[in-house]
Design an enzyme around this catalytic site. Structure first.
Site, PDB file in Angstrom:
ATOM      1  N   HIS A 363       0.806  -1.229   0.000  1.00 10.36           N
ATOM      2  CA  HIS A 363       0.000   0.000   0.000  1.00 10.36           C
ATOM      3  C   HIS A 363       0.835   1.272   0.000  1.00 10.36           C
ATOM      4  O   HIS A 363       0.281   2.355   0.116  1.00 10.36           O
ATOM      5  CB  HIS A 363      -0.916   0.047   1.227  1.00 10.36           C
ATOM      6  CG  HIS A 363      -1.925  -1.047   1.283  1.00 10.36           C
ATOM      7  ND1 HIS A 363      -3.225  -0.881   0.840  1.00 10.36           N
ATOM      8  CD2 HIS A 363      -1.841  -2.321   1.720  1.00 10.36           C
ATOM      9  CE1 HIS A 363      -3.890  -2.018   1.033  1.00 10.36           C
ATOM     10  NE2 HIS A 363      -3.065  -2.909   1.558  1.00 10.36           N
ATOM     11  N   LYS A 554      -9.472  13.409   4.856  1.00 12.19           N
ATOM     12  CA  LYS A 554      -8.533  12.271   4.835  1.00 12.19           C
ATOM     13  C   LYS A 554      -7.512  12.504   5.923  1.00 12.19           C
ATOM     14  O   LYS A 554      -7.467  13.596   6.507  1.00 12.19           O
ATOM     15  CB  LYS A 554      -7.844  12.171   3.470  1.00 12.19           C
ATOM     16  CG  LYS A 554      -7.225  13.502   3.006  1.00 12.19           C
ATOM     17  CD  LYS A 554      -6.512  13.382   1.673  1.00 12.19           C
ATOM     18  CE  LYS A 554      -7.428  13.420   0.466  1.00 12.19           C
ATOM     19  NZ  LYS A 554      -7.507  12.186  -0.268  1.00 12.19           N
ATOM     20  N   ARG A 555      -6.669  11.482   6.220  1.00  8.48           N
ATOM     21  CA  ARG A 555      -5.591  11.690   7.173  1.00  8.48           C
ATOM     22  C   ARG A 555      -4.754  12.904   6.772  1.00  8.48           C
ATOM     23  O   ARG A 555      -4.610  13.207   5.583  1.00  8.48           O
ATOM     24  CB  ARG A 555      -4.698  10.446   7.246  1.00  8.48           C
ATOM     25  CG  ARG A 555      -5.329   9.291   7.999  1.00  8.48           C
ATOM     26  CD  ARG A 555      -5.570   9.642   9.434  1.00  8.48           C
ATOM     27  NE  ARG A 555      -4.307   9.623  10.159  1.00  8.48           N
ATOM     28  CZ  ARG A 555      -4.032   8.814  11.168  1.00  8.48           C
ATOM     29  NH1 ARG A 555      -4.945   7.956  11.591  1.00  8.48           N
ATOM     30  NH2 ARG A 555      -2.866   8.859  11.780  1.00  8.48           N
ATOM     31  N   LYS A 560      -0.149  14.370   1.159  1.00  9.22           N
ATOM     32  CA  LYS A 560      -1.530  14.585   0.697  1.00  9.22           C
ATOM     33  C   LYS A 560      -1.814  16.068   0.438  1.00  9.22           C
ATOM     34  O   LYS A 560      -2.823  16.433  -0.135  1.00  9.22           O
ATOM     35  CB  LYS A 560      -2.530  14.031   1.718  1.00  9.22           C
ATOM     36  CG  LYS A 560      -2.476  12.502   1.868  1.00  9.22           C
ATOM     37  CD  LYS A 560      -3.473  12.017   2.916  1.00  9.22           C
ATOM     38  CE  LYS A 560      -3.341  10.544   3.250  1.00  9.22           C
ATOM     39  NZ  LYS A 560      -3.910   9.643   2.222  1.00  9.22           N
ATOM     40  N   THR A 662      -9.048   6.077  -1.757  1.00 13.82           N
ATOM     41  CA  THR A 662     -10.369   5.469  -1.913  1.00 13.82           C
ATOM     42  C   THR A 662     -11.454   6.511  -1.636  1.00 13.82           C
ATOM     43  O   THR A 662     -12.574   6.384  -2.104  1.00 13.82           O
ATOM     44  CB  THR A 662     -10.547   4.274  -0.947  1.00 13.82           C
ATOM     45  OG1 THR A 662     -10.062   4.645   0.350  1.00 13.82           O
ATOM     46  CG2 THR A 662      -9.793   3.062  -1.441  1.00 13.82           C
ATOM     47  N   LYS A 666     -15.307   7.476  -3.293  1.00 13.59           N
ATOM     48  CA  LYS A 666     -16.534   7.721  -2.522  1.00 13.59           C
ATOM     49  C   LYS A 666     -17.166   9.056  -2.908  1.00 13.59           C
ATOM     50  O   LYS A 666     -18.389   9.158  -3.075  1.00 13.59           O
ATOM     51  CB  LYS A 666     -16.224   7.708  -1.011  1.00 13.59           C
ATOM     52  CG  LYS A 666     -15.757   6.340  -0.515  1.00 13.59           C
ATOM     53  CD  LYS A 666     -15.109   6.400   0.874  1.00 13.59           C
ATOM     54  CE  LYS A 666     -14.327   5.112   1.128  1.00 13.59           C
ATOM     55  NZ  LYS A 666     -13.405   5.205   2.278  1.00 13.59           N
TER      56      LYS A 666
HETATM   57  C1  26Q Z   1       3.255   0.379  10.444  1.00  9.24           C
HETATM   58  C2  26Q Z   1       4.160   0.059  11.444  1.00  9.24           C
HETATM   59  C3  26Q Z   1       4.020   0.602  12.711  1.00  9.24           C
HETATM   60  C4  26Q Z   1       2.964   1.449  12.982  1.00  9.24           C
HETATM   61  C5  26Q Z   1       2.050   1.768  11.975  1.00  9.24           C
HETATM   62  C6  26Q Z   1       2.197   1.243  10.717  1.00  9.24           C
HETATM   63  C7  26Q Z   1       1.236   1.596   9.657  1.00  9.24           C
HETATM   64  C8  26Q Z   1      -0.113   1.612   9.928  1.00  9.24           C
HETATM   65  C9  26Q Z   1      -1.047   1.951   8.954  1.00  9.24           C
HETATM   66  C10 26Q Z   1       1.643   1.890   8.367  1.00  9.24           C
HETATM   67  C11 26Q Z   1       0.712   2.234   7.395  1.00  9.24           C
HETATM   68  C12 26Q Z   1      -0.638   2.259   7.669  1.00  9.24           C
HETATM   69  C13 26Q Z   1      -1.675   2.618   6.698  1.00  9.24           C
HETATM   70  C14 26Q Z   1      -1.474   2.854   5.433  1.00  9.24           C
HETATM   71  C15 26Q Z   1      -2.566   3.233   4.531  1.00  9.24           C
HETATM   72  O1  26Q Z   1      -3.679   3.481   4.947  1.00  9.24           O
HETATM   73  N1  26Q Z   1      -2.294   3.295   3.228  1.00  9.24           N
HETATM   74  C16 26Q Z   1      -3.329   3.660   2.262  1.00  9.24           C
HETATM   75  O2  26Q Z   1      -3.945   2.471   1.805  1.00  9.24           O
HETATM   76  C17 26Q Z   1      -5.059   2.756   0.981  1.00  9.24           C
HETATM   77  C18 26Q Z   1      -5.715   1.439   0.630  1.00  9.24           C
HETATM   78  O3  26Q Z   1      -4.938   0.742  -0.300  1.00  9.24           O
HETATM   79  C19 26Q Z   1      -4.641   3.529  -0.241  1.00  9.24           C
HETATM   80  O4  26Q Z   1      -5.792   3.892  -0.963  1.00  9.24           O
HETATM   81  C20 26Q Z   1      -3.863   4.788   0.148  1.00  9.24           C
HETATM   82  O5  26Q Z   1      -3.357   5.412  -1.010  1.00  9.24           O
HETATM   83  C21 26Q Z   1      -2.738   4.418   1.088  1.00  9.24           C
HETATM   84  O6  26Q Z   1      -2.076   5.582   1.552  1.00  9.24           O
END
Ligand code: 26Q
Length: 820
Positions: A363, A554-555, A560, A662, A666
């Protein structure tokens, strides 16, 4: 049970009312006249749960009869949001329930608002998992989620003096009626300890993992109801508990406090979701959480498989496991360990089973976001797994050597173990080596994985790599969140779109129909008025429902580029106050999103948005032209209110940085036009809706890459060339937006102009401003705007998660629909 169940009849309003009253009395222990809102919510949910459990048991019987292959989705995050409304819609009893409750003087919509969100995720990746579960059940496919039952979900966001403040989200404080505890299916998980080598077979050494401690995983199943109510799968969430035997051992030694301390330590494992959506490298508790999920899931999956009398050799014929990013990638080592140490398979057979079973979804491309674990930490927590990872790496590098002899640079690049002090395990490489499928989440993203993230791996195994463009479930993101538009669409083209989103294309022929356009616009207006109330309630700011609603939700992340959005707003503000400009239409800029608690720049951007809002909203010179609001505590249930009200959707990441997005899907599904860069799935949205129905601006991914490589980007050039950009930048250097805290935003001037503007804000600002002008002028010509918005809805069918899941099922998982 005393209650006499009448034969269940979904058309029977009185059966439903009786069930609710039954649960008020026997589950909540209350008389009707003393019930609280909470009691009613729980009783209604428990009533609905009875329908669900009947269907869930039947579903399992169906799967068993056909002895089907099953998919297990492993994810550290699930952003499920609220369940009551969704379950009622999918069961097809929403209206029945509404009527039954109405007769009991209860308003269903109000009741739904009292349900806490299940916010067991950060953002896109967690919500994608939730959409996939909905699609799997709707497609009647045997697919299950495995995750952690965090006691605290993603923090609640409050805004104090413009700053984000985090508050704990104790979502389970009153228990969840949707979770079914399964104490008879607990998992015992070894952790820590060391490895000793013993002679086992004639063929050599057999390592034994000794002196480990133990965690217990208690499963809680959250049913997932497919649309139509026939198939009900579940999401299995594990809570961590300490092992009694282990505690007793310490208790018996007489160290009571030590034993209680140990118990608490074990239970911290499932205490809280890490609130960051990019890596927070090297935290022991996070590693243990990831391992805990993997260990529980793999044990449970193998137990279920063997229970049916299967032999382990044929595992991949009945089991597919998908890794949602690298977070569960220890599954590679754990599956190998169980097959070798517990089932006595030889290495090659175990490896064949492991790689045939696992698939990996990536991702993110951003190097700093790739997960790595220090070898010493892993050696301490998971000594046997580290050994197995070393062995995997050894045979993998042997293979590389055999194809590219004398290429030590390549070996260094591709090694699962990164050299350095300390050495680190590269989890993405472990996932790629250990899976038969590696996929990106949008076409551009997949190309970039192949050509820029891991070109060596692509060269070695081109057939492993594939694309699965993300999607969203139209059941939550249209049917439930936008009932007015959903009903209007169903009246026009029938209900087929609910399970086949491509059918929205039937709306094409109405795009120029004046009556249709007017209805469409008045539905949008209704949704905007609904949001006006929410914004007044949550921020105290009154906005104009007739203005253009321009939304970025979004976050908060530098890539972004919420900052680019703010720069444009400042430009517009100054063009009114200093140049005497009058905008073609009034605009409301709406922001929502959380920043990771440790991400200073992101939190400053929230403060900036709020300060810019304060200045603009209180400046009588622009009052009826611009408003800026930040809606606090963005979450799934808030998204359901915000998205249907958007006119313009901001999808403005630096090209090459947003894997897919995503939210973009929406918003378009709900009739917003997109202003965006050629990034992630925006590119595919453009291909679907057509270039005249979307506002695209800015550098392309290859241009950004090129400028980065040759160092040709100099933000000062843009500053000097364009006095408007200069004026915006100078506002950060001044105290215009921070009169009370002088110098607060100087860092932005510094980051952009002197530190190289990593995210190319100034490079894209000019074309962004131009596109905004174009959008505003089109918005005045309302029928033309309406036509474009309708065409967005009509042409967005590709982005259903039903399509995405069907592609995974066919091309990666090898699972099929199991219809009754
Ligand atoms: C990893 C290690 C330690 C702590 C946290 C994490 C961690 C947690 C969540 C790393 C990444 C995430 C989330 C990533 C994320 O949401 N990515 C998004 O995924 C979506 C679904 O595929 C995409 O549409 C987005 O583009 C992408 O940013």
């Amino acid at each position: 049970m005393k209650f006499k169940r009448t034969k269940r009849n979904v058309n029977d309003i009185s059966t439903f009312s009786k069930l609710v009253r039954y649960h008020v009395k026997y589950s909540r222990g209350k008389n009707w006249k003393e019930v609280s809102e909470r009691d009613i919510f729980h009783s209604v949910a428990l009533a609905v749960r009875e329908w669900i459990i009947d269907a869930m048991l039947k579903t399992e019987e169906r799967y068993q009869e056909r002895d089907v292959k099953r998919l297990y989705y492993l994810s550290m995050e699930y952003l499920m949001g609220r369940s009551l409304g969704n379950n009622l819609h999918n069961l097809g009893i929403f209206d029945l329930c509404k009527e039954a409750l109405f007769r009991m003087r209860i308003d269903l919509e109000e009741l739904m608002e009292t349900e806490p969100d299940a916010a067991l995720g950060n953002g896109g990746l967690g919500r994608l998992a939730a959409c996939f579960l909905d699609s799997l059940a709707t497609l009647d496919m045997p697919g299950y989620g495995y995750g952690i039952n965090y006691e605290f979900g993603l923090f609640k966001q409050e805004i104090q003096k413009g700053y984000q403040k985090e508050k704990p989200d104790h979502w389970l404080s009153e228990g969840s009626p949707w979770l079914i505890e399964r104490p008879d299916e607990i998992c015992v998980v070894p952790i820590y300890g060391h490895v000793e080598h013993h002679k086992r077979h004639k063929d050599g050494d057999s390592p034994i993992w000794m002196d480990w401690k133990v965690l217990i995983g208690v499963p809680h199943d959250m049913p997932v109801v497919g649309y139509g109510g026939k198939t009900v799968n579940y999401l299995r969430l594990y809570s961590a508990r300490s092992s009694n035997e282990f505690d007793m051992h310490i208790f018996n030694r007489g160290d009571y406090l030590k034993a209680v301390e140990q118990k608490m330590l074990s239970e911290t494992v499932s205490k809280v979701l890490y609130p960051s959506d990019s890596v927070d490298n090297g935290k022991e508790l996070r590693l243990i959480q990831e391992y805990f999920l993997v260990a529980c899931a793999v044990r449970d999956i193998i137990r279920r498989y063997l229970h049916r009398g299967n032999v382990i050799d044929n595992f991949p014929s009945k089991v597919a496991i998908q890794l949602n990013d690298t977070h569960p990638s220890l599954a590679v080592a754990e599956l190998m360990r169980i097959l070798i140490d517990e089932h006595n398979l030889d290495w090659d057979k175990a490896w064949e089973i492991t790689t045939s079973t696992l698939g990996y979804t990536n991702h993110t491309l951003m190097p700093e976001a790739l997960e790595k674990w220090p070898v010493p930490l892993m050696e301490n927590v998971l000594p046997r797994h580290l050994q197995i990872i070393y062995s995997i790496n050894h045979s993998f590098l042997d293979k590389v050597k055999s194809i590219w002899p004398n290429d030590s640079e390549r070996l260094r690049r591709m090694s699962i173990i990164e050299e350095g002090n300390p050495k680190q395990v590269r989890m993405a490489y472990l996932s790629i080596v250990g899976s038969h499928s590696v996929n990106g989440v949008a076409a551009l993203h997949t190309e970039l994985i192949k050509t820029s993230m891991v070109p060596d791996f692509y060269q070695l195994w081109p057939e492993k790599f594939n694309n699965k463009t993300n999607g969203i479930t139209q059941r939550r993101w249209l049917l439930k969140s936008n009932p007015a538009l959903a009903n209007f669409i169903s009246k026009t083209i029938g209900k087929g779109w609910i399970t086949d989103l491509a059918k929205l294309s039937k709306l094409e022929s109405y795009a120029e129909d004046e009556g249709f356009q007017q209805n469409f616009l008045s539905i949008k207006q209704g949704n905007k008025e609904r949001l006006v109330k929410v914004i007044l309630d949550t921020t105290g700011v009154m906005i104009n429902p007739n203005s253009l609603f321009d939304i970025q939700a979004k976050r908060i992340h530098e890539y972004k580029r919420q900052l680019l959005n703010v720069m444009h707003i400042i430009h517009q503000y100054l063009s009114i106050t200093e140049d005497g400009r009058v905008l073609p239409i009034p605009k409301t800029y709406i922001f929502a999103g959380k920043a990771a608690p440790g991400y200073t720049a992101a939190k400053q951007i929230i403060k900036l948005i709020n300060n810019v809002g304060d200045v603009i909203n209180n400046d009588p010179r622009v009052n009826d032209q611009i408003r800026v609001v930040f809606i606090p505590d963005y979450k799934v249930s808030m998204a359901e209110k915000i998205i249907p009200a958007a006119d313009l959707s901001e999808q403005i990441s630096t090209a090459g940085k947003e894997a897919s997005g995503t939210g973009n899907m929406k918003f378009a599904l709900n009739g917003a036009l997109t202003i965006g860069t050629l990034d992630g799935a925006n590119i595919e949205i453009l291909e679907e809706v057509g270039t005249e129905n979307i506002f695209i601006f800015g550098l392309k991914a290859d241009e950004v890459m090129e400028m980065k490589i040759n160092g040709s980007y100099n933000p000062w050039d843009y500053y000097h060339r364009n006095p408007y950009l200069q004026r915006v930048m100078e506002s950060f250097n001044s105290n215009l937006f921070c009169p009370g805290e002088p110098g607060l935003f100087k860092w932005i001037y510094q980051t952009i102009l002197n530190d190289g503007d990593e995210y190319f804000h100034l490079a894209d600002l000019e074309s962004y401003i131009e596109m905004h002008e174009k959008a505003a002028h089109l918005f005045i010509r309302r029928p033309i705007w309406a036509k474009k918005a309708i065409l967005n809805v009509a042409r967005i069918g590709k982005f259903s998660s039903d399509r995405t899941v069907s592609e995974y099922a066919k091309e990666v998982w090898g699972i099929q629909s199991v219809r009754g």
